[in-house]
Write an enzyme that holds these catalytic residues in place. Sequence first.
Site, PDB file in Angstrom:
ATOM      1  N   GLN A  85       0.850  -1.201   0.000  1.00  0.00           N
ATOM      2  CA  GLN A  85       0.000   0.000   0.000  1.00  0.00           C
ATOM      3  C   GLN A  85       0.882   1.246   0.000  1.00  0.00           C
ATOM      4  OE1 GLN A  85      -3.402  -0.630   3.064  1.00  0.00           O
ATOM      5  NE2 GLN A  85      -1.828  -2.125   3.546  1.00  0.00           N
ATOM      6  N   HIS A 103      -1.564   1.373  -4.190  1.00  0.00           N
ATOM      7  CA  HIS A 103      -1.929   2.783  -3.991  1.00  0.00           C
ATOM      8  C   HIS A 103      -1.030   3.727  -4.793  1.00  0.00           C
ATOM      9  CE1 HIS A 103      -4.087   1.761   0.069  1.00  0.00           C
ATOM     10  NE2 HIS A 103      -4.777   1.402  -1.001  1.00  0.00           N
ATOM     11  N   CYS A 111      -0.245  12.359 -16.089  1.00  0.00           N
ATOM     12  CA  CYS A 111      -0.969  13.471 -16.707  1.00  0.00           C
ATOM     13  C   CYS A 111      -2.457  13.152 -16.672  1.00  0.00           C
ATOM     14  CB  CYS A 111      -0.503  13.675 -18.149  1.00  0.00           C
ATOM     15  SG  CYS A 111      -1.410  14.990 -18.981  1.00  0.00           S
ATOM     16  N   CYS A 133       2.295  15.220 -23.737  1.00  0.00           N
ATOM     17  CA  CYS A 133       1.315  15.971 -24.544  1.00  0.00           C
ATOM     18  C   CYS A 133       1.509  17.485 -24.440  1.00  0.00           C
ATOM     19  CB  CYS A 133      -0.113  15.597 -24.141  1.00  0.00           C
ATOM     20  SG  CYS A 133      -0.618  16.212 -22.524  1.00  0.00           S
ATOM     21  N   ASN A 196       3.129  -7.089  12.952  1.00  0.00           N
ATOM     22  CA  ASN A 196       2.816  -5.671  13.164  1.00  0.00           C
ATOM     23  C   ASN A 196       3.333  -5.272  14.539  1.00  0.00           C
ATOM     24  OD1 ASN A 196       1.518  -3.511  11.728  1.00  0.00           O
ATOM     25  ND2 ASN A 196      -0.114  -3.510  13.243  1.00  0.00           N
ATOM     26  N   GLU A 198       1.544  -3.939  16.770  1.00  0.00           N
ATOM     27  CA  GLU A 198       0.463  -4.260  17.714  1.00  0.00           C
ATOM     28  C   GLU A 198      -0.651  -4.943  16.914  1.00  0.00           C
ATOM     29  OE1 GLU A 198      -0.324  -0.238  18.743  1.00  0.00           O
ATOM     30  OE2 GLU A 198      -1.217   0.159  16.795  1.00  0.00           O
TER      31      GLU A 198
HETATM   32  P1  OAD Z   1      -1.445   2.826   9.100  1.00  0.00           P
HETATM   33  O1  OAD Z   1      -0.772   4.062   9.579  1.00  0.00           O
HETATM   34  O2  OAD Z   1      -2.923   2.819   9.116  1.00  0.00           O
HETATM   35  O3  OAD Z   1      -0.947   1.572   9.936  1.00  0.00           O
HETATM   36  C1  OAD Z   1       0.416   1.333  10.138  1.00  0.00           C
HETATM   37  C2  OAD Z   1       0.560   0.128  11.041  1.00  0.00           C
HETATM   38  O4  OAD Z   1       1.935  -0.132  11.187  1.00  0.00           O
HETATM   39  C3  OAD Z   1      -0.018   0.321  12.446  1.00  0.00           C
HETATM   40  O5  OAD Z   1      -0.854  -0.781  12.783  1.00  0.00           O
HETATM   41  C4  OAD Z   1       1.224   0.372  13.355  1.00  0.00           C
HETATM   42  O6  OAD Z   1       1.007  -0.250  14.600  1.00  0.00           O
HETATM   43  C5  OAD Z   1       2.214  -0.436  12.525  1.00  0.00           C
HETATM   44  N1  OAD Z   1       3.615  -0.078  12.793  1.00  0.00           N
HETATM   45  C6  OAD Z   1       4.156   1.114  13.111  1.00  0.00           C
HETATM   46  N2  OAD Z   1       5.479   1.029  13.239  1.00  0.00           N
HETATM   47  C7  OAD Z   1       5.816  -0.254  12.990  1.00  0.00           C
HETATM   48  C8  OAD Z   1       7.035  -0.985  12.974  1.00  0.00           C
HETATM   49  N3  OAD Z   1       8.204  -0.406  13.239  1.00  0.00           N
HETATM   50  N4  OAD Z   1       6.981  -2.302  12.684  1.00  0.00           N
HETATM   51  C9  OAD Z   1       5.810  -2.913  12.414  1.00  0.00           C
HETATM   52  N5  OAD Z   1       4.627  -2.281  12.412  1.00  0.00           N
HETATM   53  C10 OAD Z   1       4.618  -0.972  12.700  1.00  0.00           C
HETATM   54  O7  OAD Z   1      -0.874   2.529   7.636  1.00  0.00           O
HETATM   55  P2  OAD Z   1      -1.468   1.569   6.502  1.00  0.00           P
HETATM   56  O8  OAD Z   1      -2.197   0.441   7.108  1.00  0.00           O
HETATM   57  O9  OAD Z   1      -0.364   1.288   5.577  1.00  0.00           O
HETATM   58  O10 OAD Z   1      -3.681   5.136   1.704  1.00  0.00           O
HETATM   59  O11 OAD Z   1      -2.481   2.544   5.810  1.00  0.00           O
HETATM   60  C11 OAD Z   1      -3.185   2.102   4.690  1.00  0.00           C
HETATM   61  C12 OAD Z   1      -3.478   3.249   3.792  1.00  0.00           C
HETATM   62  O12 OAD Z   1      -4.083   4.312   4.537  1.00  0.00           O
HETATM   63  C13 OAD Z   1      -2.267   3.927   3.169  1.00  0.00           C
HETATM   64  O13 OAD Z   1      -1.777   3.255   2.036  1.00  0.00           O
HETATM   65  C14 OAD Z   1      -2.777   5.280   2.813  1.00  0.00           C
HETATM   66  C15 OAD Z   1      -3.530   5.588   4.094  1.00  0.00           C
HETATM   67  O14 OAD Z   1      -4.552   6.476   3.998  1.00  0.00           O
HETATM   68  C16 OAD Z   1      -3.883   6.172   0.863  1.00  0.00           C
HETATM   69  O15 OAD Z   1      -3.309   7.249   0.978  1.00  0.00           O
HETATM   70  C17 OAD Z   1      -4.845   5.864  -0.236  1.00  0.00           C
END
Ligand code: OAD
Length: 227
Positions: A85, A103, A111, A133, A196, A198
């Site tokens: 993502q 993503h 563009c 373009c 993760n 947590e």
């Molecule tokens: P989040 O910020 O929602 O979640 C990140 C996760 O990583 C959390 O559960 C943290 O606990 C965990 N975390 C933090 N540090 C860590 C570490 N050192 N080791 C392991 N885990 C750790 O991010 P995403 O789930 O990636 O989309 O978010 C999904 C989407 O939401 C993104 O791609 C973005 C955002 O809005 C768009 O912009 C479309």
Amino acid sequence: MRVFVLTGAGVSAESGLGTFRDADGIWARFDPMKLATPEAFATDPAMVHAFYNLRRRNVIDASPNEAHAAIAKLARHGDLFLCTQNIDDLHERAGSPSVHHMHGELLISRCAFCGARTEQFGDLTTDDPCAACGRLGALRPDVVWFGETPFDLAAIEAAAVQADLFVSIGTSGGVYPAAGLVRLARHHGVRTAEINLEPSQIAGAFDKRRYGPASIEVARFVAGLIG
Ligand code: OAD
């Protein structure tokens, strides 16, 4: 063994790139509805560019960490489908040869007029011409905003259900359709694991769970899989 890995912001956290939903995360400091939607870009493209320009500079300054390296090792070892993502390029820089960016990618501009995609390392402005373009002001980061459809979804879902093992790394499980992939895979009999910091919002969907920093836990997990 076919392994499907889904990564999120947590895999890049130890590279210094912010997560989104943690207490000090990006969406705690910035309003996603004002910065990461097509409507926001139509209303204030300069503000949206400024936000992504800052994030692009952060990505360029960052380096892959041990978790990216371990995933690249897994890719070299066998049959890995890597889906992220994340819009950074840290998996590629760690050596993963094929990365499905559902993503999009921050280091590519698109563009909005002709659809051409171009490498983008510098800042984007509302006055930049499209290299293909020539249209002025139509360039946007090639990322998926809220309300838009993720890239490559059919291929990603097909790979998730055909895997022997589905591993989710560093994602809160709060954003769909990415968060729905684990249940889709499970429904097809795929074994599932979460790594993760947590328990995620969808922790109950995983057969195995490991909690701790990705740089340590992913390296351990990969060592356990391939020795
Ligand atoms: P989040 O910020 O929602 O979640 C990140 C996760 O990583 C959390 O559960 C943290 O606990 C965990 N975390 C933090 N540090 C860590 C570490 N050192 N080791 C392991 N885990 C750790 O991010 P995403 O789930 O990636 O989309 O978010 C999904 C989407 O939401 C993104 O791609 C973005 C955002 O809005 C768009 O912009 C479309």
